[in-house]
Enzyme design. Structure first.
Site, short mmCIF file in Angstrom:
data_model
loop_
_atom_site.label_atom_id
_atom_site.label_comp_id
_atom_site.label_asym_id
_atom_site.label_seq_id
_atom_site.Cartn_x
_atom_site.Cartn_y
_atom_site.Cartn_z
N ASP A 96 32.42 36.98 58.10
CA ASP A 96 31.79 36.19 56.95
C ASP A 96 31.36 34.92 57.54
OD1 ASP A 96 31.53 36.76 54.31
OD2 ASP A 96 33.55 36.41 53.58
N GLU A 121 28.80 31.25 49.98
CA GLU A 121 30.05 31.46 49.62
C GLU A 121 31.23 30.79 50.55
OE1 GLU A 121 31.01 35.53 49.49
OE2 GLU A 121 32.13 35.32 47.99
N ASP A 186 25.15 35.00 50.54
CA ASP A 186 26.11 35.43 50.59
C ASP A 186 26.21 36.22 52.04
OD1 ASP A 186 28.53 36.82 50.31
OD2 ASP A 186 28.11 37.83 48.27
N ILE A 188 28.46 38.01 53.62
CA ILE A 188 28.73 39.65 53.41
C ILE A 188 29.25 39.74 52.09
CG2 ILE A 188 30.34 41.33 53.93
CD1 ILE A 188 31.03 40.46 56.44
N ASP A 189 28.09 40.41 51.53
CA ASP A 189 28.32 40.80 50.02
C ASP A 189 28.97 41.94 50.01
OD1 ASP A 189 27.92 40.89 47.20
OD2 ASP A 189 26.16 41.89 47.55
N THR A 191 32.91 42.78 50.61
CA THR A 191 33.68 42.57 51.70
C THR A 191 34.40 43.95 51.49
OG1 THR A 191 34.70 41.14 50.09
CG2 THR A 191 33.59 39.90 51.93
N ASP A 341 25.36 36.25 44.51
CA ASP A 341 25.81 37.83 44.31
C ASP A 341 24.72 38.40 43.77
OD1 ASP A 341 28.09 38.43 45.50
OD2 ASP A 341 29.29 37.51 43.70
N1 LIG Z 1 36.48 40.83 39.23
C1 LIG Z 1 35.32 40.70 39.80
N2 LIG Z 1 34.37 41.21 38.79
C2 LIG Z 1 33.07 41.28 39.14
N3 LIG Z 1 32.57 40.94 40.40
C3 LIG Z 1 33.48 40.46 41.11
C4 LIG Z 1 35.19 40.60 41.08
N4 LIG Z 1 35.42 39.99 42.13
C5 LIG Z 1 34.68 39.65 42.95
N5 LIG Z 1 33.48 40.12 42.55
C6 LIG Z 1 32.13 39.90 43.20
O1 LIG Z 1 31.55 41.41 43.33
C7 LIG Z 1 30.94 41.24 44.62
C8 LIG Z 1 30.88 42.52 45.21
O2 LIG Z 1 29.77 43.33 44.60
P1 LIG Z 1 30.08 44.51 43.83
O3 LIG Z 1 30.64 44.35 42.62
O4 LIG Z 1 28.47 44.92 43.74
O5 LIG Z 1 30.54 45.54 44.85
S1 LIG Z 1 31.42 46.65 44.78
O6 LIG Z 1 30.72 47.92 44.47
O7 LIG Z 1 32.24 46.46 43.58
O8 LIG Z 1 32.19 46.82 45.90
C9 LIG Z 1 31.76 40.38 45.39
O9 LIG Z 1 31.15 39.93 46.66
P2 LIG Z 1 31.73 39.67 48.07
O10 LIG Z 1 33.10 38.68 47.73
O11 LIG Z 1 30.82 38.61 48.69
O12 LIG Z 1 32.18 40.95 48.59
C10 LIG Z 1 32.35 39.18 44.34
O13 LIG Z 1 31.39 38.23 44.61
#
Ligand SMILES: Nc1ncnc2c1ncn2[C@@H]1O[C@H](COP(=O)(O)OS(=O)(=O)O)[C@@H](OP(=O)(O)O)[C@H]1O
Length: 406
Positions: A96, A121, A186, A188-189, A191, A341
Site C-alpha cells: 500500500d 488513502e 487508491d 491498493i483498492d 486490500t 474508491d
Molecule cells: N464497511 C464498508 N462498507 C463499504 N465499503 C467499505 C467498507 N469498508 C471498507 N470499504 C471500502 O471498500 C473497498 C473495497 O472495495 P469493494 O467493496 O469493492 O471490495 S470487496 O469486493 O468487498 O472486497 C475498500 O477499499 P480498500 O480499503 O482500498 O481495500 C474500502 O475503501
C-alpha cells in the site's frame, strides 16, 4: 486542450458559450463548461479534443503500471509464504505505502510544470512511529527496486532515502475539493482481495474543477478475457491476467494488457436490454455491500444469473468491457464512501457508455473533498437498463424500510 476564459453576462446565457463548434481546435470538439464557485459569472470553456490530457494519461498509465508491478511482487511473495504469515497484514501495508510512493514520485517527475495535488488513502504517520524503522527500510528498498526497473531512480535524483519515501507518501494528503486539479489514488483498492490472492486494483484518477477527467485502473489479477465466463471469478486462474483500463473525458475507454506494449482495444459496456439476460456484480465482502438487498433488486428485475462477486474497482473495469451489465453497491448504514474508491472506476465505465449514479439516480459528486456525499448506494448499468434498475432499487428499498418499521 484549449481553454477560453470568459465572463457570462445576462444577455449571453451559459448555453451561448457552450455553442462553440466554430472553434476549430478539434474536428469533434467536446466542450466542458467550468464555473468557478468563487465567481459564478466567470466560466471557463474547455474544448476537449481527442488529444486532451495526453501527457497526464501517459504519466498516469506509467505510474499505475509500475505501482501494480510492485504490488504483484509483494503478492507473489505473500502467496508463496507459509500459511501462518498469510494472516499477517504487513505485506499489504508494505504494498500500500510502496504503491502510493511510486505513483506520487512518477506523477511528480513526469508532470513537473504543474502544481501537484494528490488525494490518497495513506499518510506516513504510522511509518514515522518508533518501531517502524525496519518496515520503512523494506518499503524504501522495494520502491527503489521498482523504479530501477524503469531507470527512473536516475531521473528521480539517484536512490531514494527513507526521508524521500516519507515525503512522497505525504504528497497524498491533499483534501481535494471543487477547485483546481487533484489526482486521486487508491494505492491498493481491495486490500482484502490482495491478501486472499484475489482481485485488487491500483486506481488513479484526475479531478478538474470537481469533475473526473481521467482514470486509470491497473488490475493485475483480472483475466484478459471476460471474467463472467470464468469458473473461479475472484481468483486469478492459470489463464493470462493483468489488465490496464484507461479513459479520458470524451475519448472513450481502452484496455490493454498490463505490462505489455500490445495495442489497446476500445471497450464498451454490455448492450443487454433484457434484465433476464444481464448478470450483476457486487462486492466480494458482505461487510462492504448488502448482498440481501442486491438479491432482492435482482429478483425484481428478473435477473437469472447469480451475482458475480469480485473485490475492488476491478468490477468497474470488467463492466466497462461488458463482462456484466449491472453493478450494485449498498454499504451498511453509516459508511461514508471515499472518492478514491470510485473516481477512476466511474470514468472508465461512463466513457465506455455506462451510467454511474447513486441509488436515487443522481450522478456522483466528486467535488466535496475526500468523501462522496451520499448515503444510499451506488449503481451502474447501461442506458437501457438504468430506468428499470432505478425502479427495482426504489421498490426494494421501500420494501426493506417497511419491513424494518414493522
Ligand atoms: N464497511 C464498508 N462498507 C463499504 N465499503 C467499505 C467498507 N469498508 C471498507 N470499504 C471500502 O471498500 C473497498 C473495497 O472495495 P469493494 O467493496 O469493492 O471490495 S470487496 O469486493 O468487498 O472486497 C475498500 O477499499 P480498500 O480499503 O482500498 O481495500 C474500502 O475503501
Amino acid at each position: 486542450m484549449s481553454s477560453i476564459n470568459c465572463f457570462r453576462t445576462a444577455k449571453a446565457p451559459l448555453h451561448t458559450f457552450a455553442s462553440v463548434s466554430r472553434f476549430r481546435y478539434s474536428p469533434n470538439p467536446i466542450v466542458s463548461v467550468l464555473r468557478r464557485k468563487s465567481s459564478p459569472s466567470f466560466v471557463t470553456l474547455r474544448v476537449v479534443s481527442s488529444m486532451a490530457y495526453e501527457k497526464e494519461l501517459d504519466a498516469a498509465k506509467k505510474a499505475a503500471s509500475l505501482a501494480a508491478r510492485l504490488c504483484q511482487k509483494v503478492q507473489k511473495a505473500l502467496l508463496q509464504s507459509d500459511v501462518q504469515s498469510k494472516s499477517d497484514k504487513s505485506p499489504v501495508t508494505v504494498a500500500d505505502y510502496g504503491s502510493q510512493a511510486v505513483v506520487s514520485l512518477v506523477l511528480e517527475r513526469e508532470l513537473t510544470s504543474e502544481p501537484f495535488s494528490l488525494v490518497a488513502e495513506e499518510d506516513s504517520a504510522d511509518l514515522r512511529k518508533d518501531g517502524s524503522e525496519d518496515l520503512l527500510q523494506r518499503i524504501t528498498k522495494l520502491v527503489n527496486d521498482t523504479l530501477a526497473t524503469e531507470d527512473l531512480t536516475k531521473a528521480i535524483d539517484s536512490t531514494l532515502t527513507t526521508d524521500d519515501l516519507l515525503r512522497a507518501i505525504d504528497c497524498g494528503t491533499s483534501e481535494g475539493g471543487p477547485n483546481g486539479r487533484h489526482w486521486v489514488l487508491d494505492p491498493i483498492d481491495g486490500t482484502k482481495g490482495f491478501l486472499r490472492g484475489d482481485q485488487y486494483a491500483v486506481a488513479l484518477g484526475l479531478l478538474e474543477e470537481g469533475k473526473v477527467v481521467l482514470g486509470v485502473l491497473a488490475c493485475p489479477n483480472l483475466p484478459l478475457t471476460s471474467i463472467a465466463g470464468n469458473k473461479n471469478k475472484n481468483s486469478s486462474s492459470s489463464e493470462e491476467t493483468g489488465c490496464l483500463f484507461y479513459a479520458t473525458i470524451g475519448s472513450g475507454t481502452y484496455m490493454q494488457p498490463l505490462d505489455s506494449k500490445s495495442e489497446p482495444v476500445k471497450v464498451h459496456v454490455s448492450s443487454v436490454e433484457n434484465p433476464e439476460e444481464a448478470s450483476f456484480f457486487e462486492s466480494f465482502e458482505g461487510a462492504h455491500s448488502l448482498h440481501d438487498l442486491s438479491s432482492s433488486i435482482a429478483n425484481k428485475l428478473g435477473v437469472k444469473a447469480p451475482p458475480v462477486r469480485i473485490d475492488s474497482q476491478a468490477k468497474y473495469g470488467a463492466l466497462s468491457r461488458g463482462d456484466g451489465a449491472i453493478y450494485l453497491r449498498f454499504p451498511h448504514k453509516g459508511y461514508r464512501e471515499k472518492i478514491w474508491d470510485h473516481v477512476a472506476g466511474a470514468i472508465v465505465v461512463t466513457e465506455a457508455g455506462g451510467i454511474v449514479t447513486d441509488a436515487g439516480g443522481k450522478p456522483l459528486d466528486f467535488s466535496k473533498g475526500k468523501y462522496l456525499d451520499l448515503d444510499t448506494g451506488i449503481i451502474v448499468a447501461n442506458e437501457k437498463l438504468m430506468p428499470l434498475l432505478l425502479k427495482a432499487v426504489r421498490d426494494s428499498i421501500a420494501e426493506q424500510e417497511k419491513a424494518s418499521s414493522l
